[in-house]
Write an enzyme that holds these catalytic residues in place. Structure first.
Site, PDB file in Angstrom:
ATOM      1  N   LYS A 181       0.567  -1.206  -0.113  1.00  0.00           N
ATOM      2  CA  LYS A 181       0.369  -0.178   0.023  1.00  0.00           C
ATOM      3  C   LYS A 181       1.082   1.234  -0.240  1.00  0.00           C
ATOM      4  O   LYS A 181       2.149   0.734   0.260  1.00  0.00           O
ATOM      5  CB  LYS A 181      -1.044  -0.110   1.288  1.00  0.00           C
ATOM      6  CG  LYS A 181      -1.760  -1.315   1.327  1.00  0.00           C
ATOM      7  CD  LYS A 181      -2.986  -1.538   0.911  1.00  0.00           C
ATOM      8  CE  LYS A 181      -3.395  -2.798   0.692  1.00  0.00           C
ATOM      9  NZ  LYS A 181      -4.676  -3.205  -0.088  1.00  0.00           N
TER      10      LYS A 181
HETATM   11  C1  LIG Z   1      -5.460  -4.198   1.474  1.00  0.00           C
HETATM   12  C2  LIG Z   1      -7.015  -4.072   0.805  1.00  0.00           C
HETATM   13  C3  LIG Z   1      -8.464  -4.568   1.609  1.00  0.00           C
HETATM   14  C4  LIG Z   1      -7.938  -5.754   3.437  1.00  0.00           C
HETATM   15  O1  LIG Z   1      -5.920  -4.509   3.898  1.00  0.00           O
HETATM   16  P1  LIG Z   1      -5.876  -5.026   4.249  1.00  0.00           P
HETATM   17  O2  LIG Z   1      -5.325  -4.580   5.074  1.00  0.00           O
HETATM   18  O3  LIG Z   1      -5.495  -6.648   3.749  1.00  0.00           O
HETATM   19  O4  LIG Z   1      -6.717  -6.577   5.331  1.00  0.00           O
HETATM   20  C5  LIG Z   1      -9.506  -3.775   1.645  1.00  0.00           C
HETATM   21  N1  LIG Z   1      -9.962  -3.717   0.412  1.00  0.00           N
HETATM   22  C6  LIG Z   1      -9.138  -3.209  -0.847  1.00  0.00           C
HETATM   23  C7  LIG Z   1      -9.909  -2.847  -1.547  1.00  0.00           C
HETATM   24  C8  LIG Z   1      -7.273  -3.621  -0.735  1.00  0.00           C
HETATM   25  O5  LIG Z   1      -6.968  -3.301  -1.158  1.00  0.00           O
END
Ligand SMILES: *Cc1c(COP(=O)(O)O)cnc(C)c1O
Length: 370
Positions: A181
């Site tokens: 991210k």
């Molecule tokens: C990464 C992501 C999540 C979940 O995040 P985690 O930290 O991996 O639990 C949820 N929705 C979207 C669209 C994502 O890209």
């Protein structure tokens, strides 16, 4: 992955993160310490939201945010089938039904008219996803008059048409800090909030349902262990210091891709910022020309040292969702068309112009052969 392959994603970490983690280790305070509140306050200030609650993942944040707006057994939550599976899973955690509606072909976010048409007596929330960092049209969804939880897990740095930052509209909005991210803590998440009562509920439910003024022996509601460690908060604070640089670098890499790929016939690129909407760049995903064999393209790119992957598959067509909710192909044609053709290319803040050129050259060559 071979050493000289261009990877899909790569976190940007440095000495500040290392120093922060070592300080926490030496302090002996590894969880529920001073950095938790500091990370929450600085993140909220950065977004322009009154409150924020740190949690162990984006998924955990989405789960608690849905509970905070009152989603429970037998409810329906209207959401996008074009997302990472977590945004639908959290609805099922609360024994509610995800009601998928199709997406806009340009922005790939939920179509507000389709969302409005899907509202029924059991609808208790809307869960728009700011997919690929594009701000979903929350302004239009607000007109529907149903509580909103925003999946902003891919959208740090994004801005709505009216200039408000994604996460600052007053609805619970959830960011994620997995390693790919815009900001990472290894694993982690943050819920930005407009109301203190929601923060109190989420802070309690992430910590086994403990009330703020009670010692650990008493728990006045059901809760979970969705806490974020001090080690993760230390990394997050260091990442916040470099966030502007990292976001600017992502925007630069995206612009370089835009130029390098512009000439490829039939290839669809992510929609550019328009009408005040600003994308928070998360991935660089293209739609391959119609009729092109995606698996073959991925193999061809790998042979040329370039990682890529289908991103994202349609949630309603995943085995669990087909079997549990009876979904079938053809229900959401825009989503299905994009999901069949989408391909994520290597994308991270330190991707060089040379890397972008190499990816573009490889993709051009592979598509020319196809
Ligand atoms: C990464 C992501 C999540 C979940 O995040 P985690 O930290 O991996 O639990 C949820 N929705 C979207 C669209 C994502 O890209």
């Amino acid at each position: 992955m071979s050493d000289n392959e261009i990877p899909l994603a790569r976190p940007l970490l440095g000495e500040a993160e290392e120093r922060g983690v070592i300080e926490v280790l030496r302090s002996g305070r590894l969880s529920l310490g001073p950095l938790l509140g500091e990370f929450e306050r600085r993140f909220a200030a950065r977004i322009g939201a009154p409150y924020a609650s740190a949690v162990s993942s984006g998924t955990a944040g989405l789960h608690l945010a849905l509970r905070a707006v009152g989603v429970s057994d037998g409810d329906e939550v209207i959401t996008s089938p074009f997302s990472f599976v977590a945004s639908a899973n959290v609805i099922v955690y609360e024994r509610a039904t995800p009601v998928f509606v199709d997406i806009d072909p340009r922005t790939l976010t939920i179509d507000p008219a389709a969302a409005a048409a899907a509202v029924g007596p059991r609808t208790s929330a809307l869960l728009p996803v700011h997919i690929f960092g594009w701000p979903a049209d929350v302004e239009a969804l607000e007109q529907i008059g149903v509580p909103i939880v925003e999946d902003a897990c891919e959208a740090l740095g994004a801005q709505h048409a009216d200039g408000v930052a994604v996460g600052a509209r007053g609805h619970p909005a959830v960011f994620a800090f997995y390693a790919n991210k815009q900001l990472t803590t290894g694993e982690g998440g943050m819920v930005t909030l407009g109301h203190e009562s929601e923060k109190q509920r989420i802070d309690s439910e992430r910590n086994q349902g403990r009330a703020p003024d009670m010692d650990w022996l008493d728990h006045d509601r059901l809760g979970f262990n969705y806490r974020l460690s001090e080690l993760a908060c230390a990394i997050g604070l260091a990442q916040l210091d470099r966030l502007d640089d990292m976001l600017a670098a992502r925007t630069r890499v995206a612009a370089a891709y835009g130029e390098a790929l512009a000439g490829i016939e039939g290839l669809e690129l992510p929609c550019p910022d328009a009408g005040g909407c600003v994308r928070g760049w998360f991935v660089y995903t293209v739609s391959l020309p119609r009729g092109c064999d995606r698996d073959e393209t991925i193999r061809g790119l790998r042979m040329r040292g370039v990682q890529s992957k289908p991103y994202l598959p349609a949630i309603h067509l995943m085995s669990y969702y087909r079997e549990r909710f009876g979904h079938r192909p053809g229900e959401f044609p825009v989503c299905e068309d994009v999901a069949e053709r989408s391909l994520a290319l290597p994308f991270h803040p330190r991707l060089s112009e040379g890397d972008v050129a190499a990816v573009a050259q490889a993709l051009t060559a592979v598509l020319a052969r196809a």
